[in-house]
Design a protein around this motif. Structure first.
Motif, short mmCIF file in Angstrom:
data_model
loop_
_atom_site.label_atom_id
_atom_site.label_comp_id
_atom_site.label_asym_id
_atom_site.label_seq_id
_atom_site.Cartn_x
_atom_site.Cartn_y
_atom_site.Cartn_z
N ASN A 436 5.53 7.65 1.66
CA ASN A 436 5.01 6.97 0.48
C ASN A 436 4.21 5.73 0.86
O ASN A 436 3.12 5.48 0.33
N ILE A 437 4.77 4.94 1.77
CA ILE A 437 4.09 3.71 2.21
C ILE A 437 2.78 4.06 2.92
O ILE A 437 1.75 3.39 2.73
N LYS A 438 2.84 5.11 3.73
CA LYS A 438 1.66 5.54 4.49
C LYS A 438 0.49 5.85 3.56
O LYS A 438 -0.68 5.58 3.91
N TYR A 439 0.79 6.39 2.40
CA TYR A 439 -0.26 6.74 1.44
C TYR A 439 -0.36 5.72 0.30
O TYR A 439 -0.71 6.05 -0.83
#
Length: 557
Positions: A436-439
């Motif tokens: 989630n953080i990556k995107y």
């Protein structure tokens, strides 16, 4: 048939104050049992007229062990009342805290609260370190801290306790009792892990604190989400969490699970005899969603019928007070505490005698058992792919059947199995959070304007927590908490008899036990401890006028 009453008060190595009275016949077989919650607390009353956004901070004080569970359930009940939908990250972080708590609670319960019901500390002093190392390899290919020097070090610690004239944390046991069945070497293995579990407890608490701010009584859960944004976005904090869980998994897989296999093999006759089995009614609300599956399945089992599992229906829950020390509605604070009999025993001669502060929850009118055993049985029989392989492996290695888990030792096995597969689930949760953080999905809180929300609403929350089903109910009127109610796992399991005379899970599991020694009722402790009682969670109501209802002094020496 004449019976004699045996009173154990207090039951030690639990959270809270529990009294057990059993009636035994001439052969020392228990014919009836009465379990009584002896003290009560006032959190539900304290919550009245408070701002709903403060519910978690106060409800978390219901217990010093289950703080995270009550905190989250209270906040979730308020969110349910206002129909708030949380960001995915907030749910994941809450789950990461909850899962770490499951692992901590299960390990601490077995080793520090329950293991001494099976482990003879004094017998361990006769163990041979080399034979102990060999014994440990029967239960795992790579046993935890399995070296001659390590076991010799543990023996030295135990010997020092004995030489000092005190056994320290191992004091006041029934050492030498005929119901202890482990060899000296097996006793030493478990005592070694007892000491290692003290370190485990410290480390796993850090995992909860990474996202909770501290533990117990975390601070990061708020109505609408969580506040631990910086921790979520800090790679080092995420890595610290993962490292702690990896260490925990190593202990669980190489010590905790093998110890359960050791117990299951050593106490096979007791297991096959069904010692500690209750009435066979099990309940789980399920939960902890992962992709298209859930960690736990919901369901209801009646009378050990594993083939016909009903779906859980919250509308079937009721809570009675016929034999608890309340009048009409306990939330109105009407109490009717009855004194003890002249001989100090509870008043239980008539079916309308009240003998406990614990209320009597029922599902479809029936007494139920909740907890790890219920979750494992229901999830396994509903073909939950996350847990089934773990159960199959344990049953195969210990040469047991599923029905054998419905015993005192089986409840412990269920906790160990659960701990192992929860560790697998945690790593997947962390991976989801990182994705989630990556995107660029970094939301952890849903924005809302409290002043514009409805003023009169009701909400509820149902969660599976370490000891079983926890439910919180809130009634909000004019933007203030008008009423708050909690049904905790121990409330289900330690329920008193109602007018129907049906025993609760604790009581039913005791009936039929044969005591080898009336003066040392080890068998009773084994059964009661197998449920992991938490009486602080089970009883919450006080007299708001501040009147002292009774005073008790207990000599623990």
């Amino acid at each position: 048939m004449t019976t004699k009453k045996i009173v154990i008060d207090p039951i030690t190595r639990i959270e809270g104050h529990l009294r057990v009275e059993v009636e035994v016949d001439e052969d020392n077989v228990i014919q009836d049992a009465f379990v009584s919650g002896q003290l009560f607390r006032g959190i539900e009353i304290i919550l009245k007229d408070r701002d709903p956004r403060d519910a978690g901070l106060l409800a978390g004080r219901i217990c010093g062990v289950c703080t995270n569970s009550h905190f989250r359930a209270a906040v979730t009940s308020v969110e349910d009342a206002y129909s708030l939908t949380l960001p995915k990250n907030a749910e994941i972080i809450r789950d990461l805290m909850a899962m770490a708590l499951f692992i901590q609670d299960h390990v601490v319960h077995f080793y520090h609260l329950h293991s001494l019901d099976f482990v003879d500390v004094v017998s361990a002093l006769n163990a041979d370190a080399k034979l102990t190392s060999k014994e440990a390899h029967k239960y795992h290919k790579q046993p935890y801290r399995n070296s001659h020097s390590h076991y010799e070090s543990v023996l030295e610690k135990l010997a020092n306790f004995v030489k000092s004239g005190k056994l320290g944390p191992f004091a006041n046991g029934y050492w030498g009792h005929s119901e202890y069945k482990l060899s000296s070497e097996q006793n030493l293995i478990l005592l070694s892990h007892y000491l290692e579990a003290l370190k485990f407890q410290t480390n796993i608490s850090k995992a909860v604190a990474i996202f909770g701010g501290k533990t117990p009584h975390p601070q990061s859960i708020v109505v609408g989400g969580v506040t631990s944004v910086a921790d979520m976005l800090n790679p080092q904090r995420l890595n610290d969490y993962i490292f702690i869980i990896k260490e925990a998994k190593e202990f669980i897989d190489r010590a905790y699970l093998p110890d359960m296999k050791l117990l299951a093999i050593a106490y096979r006759d007791d297991i096959k005899a069904g010692l500690g089995r209750a009435n066979g009614n099990f309940i789980s609300v399920g939960g902890y969603a992962f992709e298209d599956r859930k960690l736990f399945s919901d369901g209801v089992i009646y009378n050990h019928d594993f083939q016909n599992i009903e779906d859980f229906d919250e509308s079937k829950i009721t809570e009675e007070i016929d034999r608890a020390w309340y009048k009409d509605n306990p939330l109105d604070n009407e109490i009717c505490y009855t004194d003890l009999n002249e001989d100090g025993s509870l008043k239980t001669a008539k079916n309308d005698d009240k003998y406990s502060w614990i209320k009597a929850p029922r599902y479809d009118g029936k007494v139920m058992e909740t907890g790890p055993l219920a979750r494992v049985l229901i999830s396994y029989k509903k073909e939950n792919g996350l847990i089934k392989p773990f159960v199959d492996e344990f049953l195969k290695d210990s040469d047991l059947e599923l029905m054998d888990l419905s015993t005192a030792i089986g409840r412990n096995a269920a906790r160990a199995i659960e701990s192992s597969y929860i560790c697998e689930y945690i790593f997947k949760l962390v991976s989801n959070l990182i994705q989630n953080i990556k995107y660029y999905d970094t939301d952890t809180w849903v924005k809302f304007d409290f002043d514009t929300l409805e003023k009169n609403v009701k909400g509820r929350a149902f969660f599976e927590v370490p000891r079983g089903i926890l439910s919180h109910f809130v009634n909000i009127k004019e933007a203030k908490i008008e009423n708050f109610s909690v049904i905790a796992p121990t409330t289900w399991n330690a329920t008193p008899k109602n007018f129907d005379g049906v025993r609760g899970a604790y009581e039913e599991a005791l009936v039929g036990l044969k005591l080898q020694d009336r003066e040392a009722p080890l068998e009773v402790l084994r059964v009661i401890h197998s449920f992991d009682p938490c009486l602080a969670c089970a009883v919450h109501v006080i007299d708001t006028n501040g009147v002292e209802l009774s005073s008790h002094r207990v000599n623990t020496l």
